[in-house]
Write an enzyme that holds these catalytic residues in place. Sequence first.
Site, PDB file in Angstrom:
ATOM      1  N   GLY A  31       0.809  -1.217   0.000  1.00  0.00           N
ATOM      2  CA  GLY A  31       0.000   0.000   0.000  1.00  0.00           C
ATOM      3  C   GLY A  31       0.839   1.262   0.000  1.00  0.00           C
ATOM      4  O   GLY A  31       2.020   1.235  -0.344  1.00  0.00           O
ATOM      5  N   ALA A  32       0.212   2.395   0.394  1.00  0.00           N
ATOM      6  CA  ALA A  32       0.830   3.720   0.271  1.00  0.00           C
ATOM      7  C   ALA A  32       1.350   3.865  -1.163  1.00  0.00           C
ATOM      8  O   ALA A  32       2.518   4.160  -1.409  1.00  0.00           O
ATOM      9  CB  ALA A  32       1.943   3.921   1.294  1.00  0.00           C
ATOM     10  N   HIS A  37       4.545   2.072  -8.018  1.00  0.00           N
ATOM     11  CA  HIS A  37       3.578   0.960  -8.038  1.00  0.00           C
ATOM     12  C   HIS A  37       2.738   1.009  -9.310  1.00  0.00           C
ATOM     13  O   HIS A  37       2.475  -0.020  -9.932  1.00  0.00           O
ATOM     14  CB  HIS A  37       2.627   1.042  -6.836  1.00  0.00           C
ATOM     15  CG  HIS A  37       3.283   0.844  -5.510  1.00  0.00           C
ATOM     16  ND1 HIS A  37       3.385   1.839  -4.568  1.00  0.00           N
ATOM     17  CD2 HIS A  37       3.870  -0.249  -4.959  1.00  0.00           C
ATOM     18  CE1 HIS A  37       3.990   1.383  -3.488  1.00  0.00           C
ATOM     19  NE2 HIS A  37       4.304   0.119  -3.695  1.00  0.00           N
ATOM     20  N   GLY A 150       9.372  -4.522  -8.435  1.00  0.00           N
ATOM     21  CA  GLY A 150      10.275  -3.433  -8.804  1.00  0.00           C
ATOM     22  C   GLY A 150      11.727  -3.787  -8.530  1.00  0.00           C
ATOM     23  O   GLY A 150      12.037  -4.495  -7.564  1.00  0.00           O
ATOM     24  N   ASP A 153      13.888  -3.030  -5.049  1.00  0.00           N
ATOM     25  CA  ASP A 153      14.200  -4.106  -4.106  1.00  0.00           C
ATOM     26  C   ASP A 153      14.804  -5.259  -4.910  1.00  0.00           C
ATOM     27  O   ASP A 153      14.189  -6.314  -5.064  1.00  0.00           O
ATOM     28  CB  ASP A 153      12.933  -4.536  -3.375  1.00  0.00           C
ATOM     29  CG  ASP A 153      12.345  -3.391  -2.573  1.00  0.00           C
ATOM     30  OD1 ASP A 153      13.004  -2.931  -1.624  1.00  0.00           O
ATOM     31  OD2 ASP A 153      11.245  -2.912  -2.915  1.00  0.00           O
ATOM     32  N   SER A 189       7.396   4.027  -0.563  1.00  0.00           N
ATOM     33  CA  SER A 189       6.329   4.479   0.344  1.00  0.00           C
ATOM     34  C   SER A 189       6.917   5.190   1.552  1.00  0.00           C
ATOM     35  O   SER A 189       6.282   6.045   2.159  1.00  0.00           O
ATOM     36  CB  SER A 189       5.492   3.292   0.803  1.00  0.00           C
ATOM     37  OG  SER A 189       5.009   2.607  -0.322  1.00  0.00           O
TER      38      SER A 189
HETATM   39  O1  PAF Z   1       8.039  -5.010  -1.915  1.00  0.00           O
HETATM   40  C1  PAF Z   1       7.072  -5.004  -1.115  1.00  0.00           C
HETATM   41  O2  PAF Z   1       6.296  -4.047  -1.038  1.00  0.00           O
HETATM   42  C2  PAF Z   1       6.857  -6.195  -0.211  1.00  0.00           C
HETATM   43  O3  PAF Z   1       8.053  -6.729   0.215  1.00  0.00           O
HETATM   44  C3  PAF Z   1       5.970  -7.285  -0.849  1.00  0.00           C
HETATM   45  C4  PAF Z   1       6.616  -7.909  -2.072  1.00  0.00           C
HETATM   46  C5  PAF Z   1       4.624  -6.689  -1.224  1.00  0.00           C
HETATM   47  C6  PAF Z   1       5.716  -8.403   0.171  1.00  0.00           C
HETATM   48  O4  PAF Z   1       5.073  -7.924   1.313  1.00  0.00           O
END
Ligand code: PAF
Length: 283
Positions: A31-32, A37, A150, A153, A189
């Site tokens: 979220g956020a 995203h 993405g 990460d 976020s």
């Molecule tokens: O990258 C993220 O936002 C989180 O690590 C994910 C992949 C949604 C798992 O909670």
Amino acid sequence: MKNFQNKAKLSTYISLLKDRGTSIGFVPTMGALHNGHLSLVNQGLSENDIVVVSIFVNPTQFDNKEDLVKYPRTLEADIALLKTVGDDRIIVYAPTDEDIYGDNIKSQTFTFDGLEHEMEGAFRHGHFDGVGTIVKRLLEIVTPDAAYFGEKDFQQLQIIRKLVELHHLPVKIVGCPIHRADDGLAMSSRNARLTPKHRETASFIYKTLKTAKKKFGTKSAQGVTEWVTEQFKNEPLLELEYFLIADVKTLKPVKRKSTKKAYRAFIAVYAGDIRLIDNIALN
Ligand code: PAF
């Protein structure tokens, strides 16, 4: 836009769609939501009939309680933002902790061929067990054809590729380029929690990564690392946690450069109490 909170109902609905030959993309999020995203969602929409977006702040991947408590939760705004890109082709799954974990909020233990011990794994204890647990569960619930992550990460992305390989999960994992603000800061976020001063200074992270990339053409990995460490000593608002140059496949720090291997530089920085990560492809 359809919005589910219950995994059984979501699964039933997805089964119906799949019976009709509908292809399903999946974007897991906490979220956020921001433009980073949305770029994943848009890529999913361009390659699938429907995109499922999960919105779930996963408690088991936080090694820091305060970070979990303060993590932004903005479900209404997230749904409004998703409506701007594909109202009738997006399904939101925003479960409760209970829907995912029942009464046992715990992660499974995973091994990912050693990828889990590097960088974020070394600094955030248990983080990738939490990520592995939630992503595996979500993939089993949503059963997508493709899932989008993405490259910000990047270690998480490589770990998820490994999870899917080791557990034979029938899904294509798609890595998507880092989305950056105009000044270069990687979208996250957590950026929303930066003070104005820290937000302004945070552009220094990507600026430094870009110069590090140039320097990697002529310097050793160690030379570049020393240079970056020096730069952060002159930037009192930012505290460098780690900078390292690693092989993109093994994520092990490079000792001696080889022209046959692909490398990336990885960085984690504290801006006040907000932890920011970023990375850049070097060759
Ligand atoms: O990258 C993220 O936002 C989180 O690590 C994910 C992949 C949604 C798992 O909670």
